[in-house]
Design a protein around this motif. Structure first.
Motif, PDB file in Angstrom:
ATOM      1  N   MET A 156       0.809  -1.213   0.000  1.00  0.00           N
ATOM      2  CA  MET A 156       0.000   0.000   0.000  1.00  0.00           C
ATOM      3  C   MET A 156       0.846   1.268   0.000  1.00  0.00           C
ATOM      4  N   THR A 182      -4.571   1.255   6.132  1.00  0.00           N
ATOM      5  CA  THR A 182      -4.478   2.510   5.387  1.00  0.00           C
ATOM      6  C   THR A 182      -5.161   3.648   6.139  1.00  0.00           C
ATOM      7  N   ARG A 215      -9.711   9.475   0.109  1.00  0.00           N
ATOM      8  CA  ARG A 215      -8.293   9.111   0.149  1.00  0.00           C
ATOM      9  C   ARG A 215      -8.128   7.584   0.140  1.00  0.00           C
ATOM     10  N   ARG A 246      -6.236   5.321  -2.931  1.00  0.00           N
ATOM     11  CA  ARG A 246      -5.092   4.444  -2.684  1.00  0.00           C
ATOM     12  C   ARG A 246      -5.434   2.980  -2.959  1.00  0.00           C
ATOM     13  N   HIS A 282      -5.805   2.445  -6.795  1.00  0.00           N
ATOM     14  CA  HIS A 282      -4.505   2.559  -7.466  1.00  0.00           C
ATOM     15  C   HIS A 282      -3.644   1.319  -7.227  1.00  0.00           C
ATOM     16  N   GLU A 283      -3.519   0.890  -5.966  1.00  0.00           N
ATOM     17  CA  GLU A 283      -2.652  -0.255  -5.678  1.00  0.00           C
ATOM     18  C   GLU A 283      -3.248  -1.564  -6.205  1.00  0.00           C
TER      19      GLU A 283
END
Length: 427
Positions: free
Chosen positions: A96, A354, A377, A381, A384-385
């Motif tokens: 992450m 996270t 947020r 994340r 995207h990951e």
């Protein structure tokens, strides 16, 4: 370090190392935990007797930052289990791209046998025993199995008392009034939902054509079931520690959650207000739930649920791991040979750590975010990951678990190399 842990870690690393080139120093460092602590915690029980409890804390690797990991209360907690979980946390944080290493802690007990006062004494006693081993810049605690925001609040308060200063950043997952973050309580489930939606969105199969079975109906499993149902997925089976229920036509998750909260048991129901009517369903065991013919299977309970003994009976096309380590390496190999796609825990359940990172940031800065900002947020994340792990798996023609470990190894390897390795000193 226990042999079985070495074998488990060696298996995960060896698979990933075939697809990434990193320093020998990095490989050697990642095979062993940096520090392990075993403590005995004396607790004065309500009846006046003294009882000793065994507690553990492991900091696995802190190359990328202070270590981070939960504390679990469970009868089967052992040092070996805590070391394994700390290893996975190391890779979860790297996958992450969080500035943390991995840690874990636990106390061997059945929390249901203790009163609330006894649990408070135990939780504060645990901090008394490990206070020199943790800290906002050293090792940060969080809730895990059978621990919650209240317990985290006790731990933070005790650490602050010992240090003679307010130290909210030593613990995440706290009550909001003690510096907790908005949306932390649903973060694991929301992160899992985002990972599932991101990957399943790459295929033509629509949510309303996709059947789901969830083993584990605690905080993560219940919230995830709700999110999936709201998105149109057909959740046909869920279970808790007592067993499960299956309804081919799909379950009404909000009604099921309402009934369980009121009655401490699970039945397929449809509720209107406070009146819940039972609908047709089958009572099944946790083992039977794992073997259902569904599109998506979500283990969200204990580890080691799918092994070499039952992996050949799994009929799901996809498995998303919300629990930590629900599939053994032997089970993994059998599933892979049968074409079952497994998306690993170090990605799927990373929403919790996270948002814990977000809480730590807020504690350090004194600036607190609205729930919508936390969710945005987290979404950015997680998506995207997940996209990066999926793309890496396709690029290298490897399974998602291996791809996630490759991504984690790349980041960990780069950090270890930046501190200097044999190649640097001998060049």
């Amino acid at each position: 370090m226990p042999t079985s842990l070495q074998n488990d870690i060696g298996d995960r690393l060896s698979q990933a190392l075939q697809h990434v080139s990193i320093s020998e120093d990095a490989i050697e460092q990642l095979r062993y935990p940096k520090a392990s602590l075993t403590v005995s915690i004396p607790v004065r029980m309500d009846d006046g007797s003294l009882r000793m409890f065994q507690g553990y804390r492991v900091r696995y690797d802190d190359t990328r930052g202070p270590t981070k990991g939960g504390v679990r209360y469970h009868p089967r907690v052992t040092l070996e289990e805590v070391q394994s979980l700390a290893f996975w946390m190391t890779f979860k944080c790297a996958v992450m791209d969080l500035p943390f290493g991995g840690a874990k802690g636990g106390i061997a007990l059945d929390p249901k046998e203790l009163s609330k006062l006894e649990l408070e004494r135990l939780s504060r006693g645990y901090i008394d025993a490990i206070a020199d081993f943790i800290g906002p810049d050293v090792d940060i605690l969080a809730p895990d199995m059978y621990t919650n925001a209240t317990i985290m609040g006790w731990m933070m308060d005790r650490y602050s008392t010992i240090r003679r200063q307010h130290a909210p950043a030593v613990v995440t997952g706290k009550p909001l009034t003690l510096g907790g973050s908005q949306r932390r309580d649903t973060a694991t489930a929301m992160g899992a939902y985002l990972a599932i939606a991101t990957i399943m969105g790459k295929f033509s199969q629509k949510p309303n054509q996709t059947t789901v079975a969830i083993q584990g109906f605690g905080n993560a499993g219940a919230v995830l079931a709700t999110e999936l149902a709201q998105a149109g997925y057909k959740v046909v089976a869920v279970s808790d520690s007592q067993g499960g229920i299956y309804a081919k036509q799909g379950l009404n998750i909000p009604s099921l959650r309402q009934y369980k909260e009121a009655n401490r048991s699970m039945k397929a129901v449809y509720c209107q207000g406070s009146v819940c009517n039972v609908v047709e369903h089958e009572v099944i065991s946790n083992e039977e739930l794992l073997q259902l013919d569904v599109d998506i299977l979500i283990p969200a309970a204990l580890g080691n649920q799918i092994t070499g003994e039952n992996a050949h009976k799994i009929r799901a096309k996809w498995i998303f791991e919300v629990a930590n380590g629900p599939i053994t390496p032997h089970g993994d190999r059998i599933l892979a040979s049968r074409g079952v796609q497994v998306v690993p825990d170090i990605l799927v359940n990373a929403g919790g750590v996270t948002v814990s990172y977000f809480e730590w940031l807020q504690n350090r800065s004194g600036l607190y975010w609205r729930g919508e900002e936390v969710s945005q947020r987290l979404q950015e994340r997680m998506v995207h990951e997940t996209e990066c792990v999926w793309s890496l798996a396709q690029e290298k023609d490897i399974d998602c678990r291996t791809a996630a470990y490759v991504r984690g190894l790349q980041r960990l390897g780069e950090a270890i190399v930046a501190k200097g390795t044999r190649d640097y000193y001998l060049s």
